[in-house]
Enzyme design. Sequence first.
Site, PDB file in Angstrom:
ATOM      1  N   ASP A   1      17.135   0.494 -11.542  1.00  0.00           N
ATOM      2  CA  ASP A   1      16.996   0.117 -10.183  1.00  0.00           C
ATOM      3  C   ASP A   1      17.536  -1.538 -10.402  1.00  0.00           C
ATOM      4  OD1 ASP A   1      14.456  -0.592 -11.372  1.00  0.00           O
ATOM      5  OD2 ASP A   1      14.049  -1.547  -9.544  1.00  0.00           O
TER       6      ASP A   1
ATOM      7  N   GLU B   1      11.297  -1.438 -11.222  1.00  0.00           N
ATOM      8  CA  GLU B   1      11.069  -2.759 -12.049  1.00  0.00           C
ATOM      9  C   GLU B   1      11.081  -3.892 -11.293  1.00  0.00           C
ATOM     10  OE1 GLU B   1      11.083  -6.038 -14.823  1.00  0.00           O
ATOM     11  OE2 GLU B   1      12.597  -5.237 -13.463  1.00  0.00           O
TER      12      GLU B   1
END
Length: 382
Positions: A73, A138
């Site tokens: 991500d 994250e």
Amino acid sequence: MSRALHLTEQLISRRSVTPEDGGCQRILAERLAPLGFACETIVSGPQDFRVTNLWAKRQGRSEKTVVFAGHTDVVPTGPLEQWSSDPFTPSHREGKLYGRGAADMKTSIAAFTVAVEEFLQAHPDPALSVALLITSDEEGPSVDGTVVVCQELQRRSERLDWCIVGEPSSVERLGDMIKNGRRGTLSGKLTVKGIQGHIAYPQLARNPIHQALPALAELTATEWDRGNEFFPPTSFQISNMHGGTGAGNVIPGSVAIDFNFRFASVSNAQDLKRRVHEVLDRHGLEYELDWVLGGEPFLTTPGDLVDAVRDAIRAETGVETRLSTTGGTSDGRFISKICPQVVEFGPVNATIHKIDEHVRVAEIEPLKNIYRRTLELLDAKA
């Protein structure tokens, strides 16, 4: 075009704004499965915020396991009109590869994936077990990503010996810094209560701002610890303060203060909380205080993993790397609870989260080679 560069471009082209993975992990699994990796997708989170995690492991002849960890991500792009090119279309200019996630951290993921391929091609029956832990949470809340996978691995009694997180750790050139730990983060939201009243009649009110200031001054002047060889002293910082009704003639009824500790491994969250409450109580404040522990500190002292990464960097680039615990938090804080040695190493971090994020193309192949050399050195210890 090198395989590492090609894979980096493939990953950048996937629109994986947190918590989306954009199909990145499927690309990785399709490359790893033919190498003998057992690839498992672990999905977590509410229906409107689904997080995809990949756990892929190839068992070696020994029980020693090295893990490469990373996140697919990325943060939002910001204003598209400020980008020189589409952030999800890999673009080359003046020897640099541009795109969201180029530095943080799709280049690292591509580099360690290809490094694993090359390592297994040269060593088809290694002693070392190799695993990849990849998340899409994250850059978001970080509650359904790596922490969930680590909890599952702990439940299974999975053994992890060494972990390299592909965070962009380098400062000016590839390999000049690796992170061998991170400070803990502890946030507090303090509400000091007073009595609202007319500013011309202070005897009928109680000003919470006036009451809070001496306590805050003491907190900001306190030496919480002196740090150690690897960590600077613990830092206490006030980030926000809000009090008042907006009117210039009203004493407010309360004041809210946000603060944060970035704390060294010589301190712990419970002791910091206790000391803050002691100060507030000594000053006689009426207050509420809500705490959020964002992560405990972790530290990997020089040993097998640090030595292997350092030696690999030196052999590939000639750079003598420095150890550091600076910066914010990373998923290393979760992995360190089940893995005794965790470091972070990746490309230069100068453009992470920025408009026109990029990496130097000339550093992608050496990064891959450093990861491969590290595998070879650790395999000799397995």
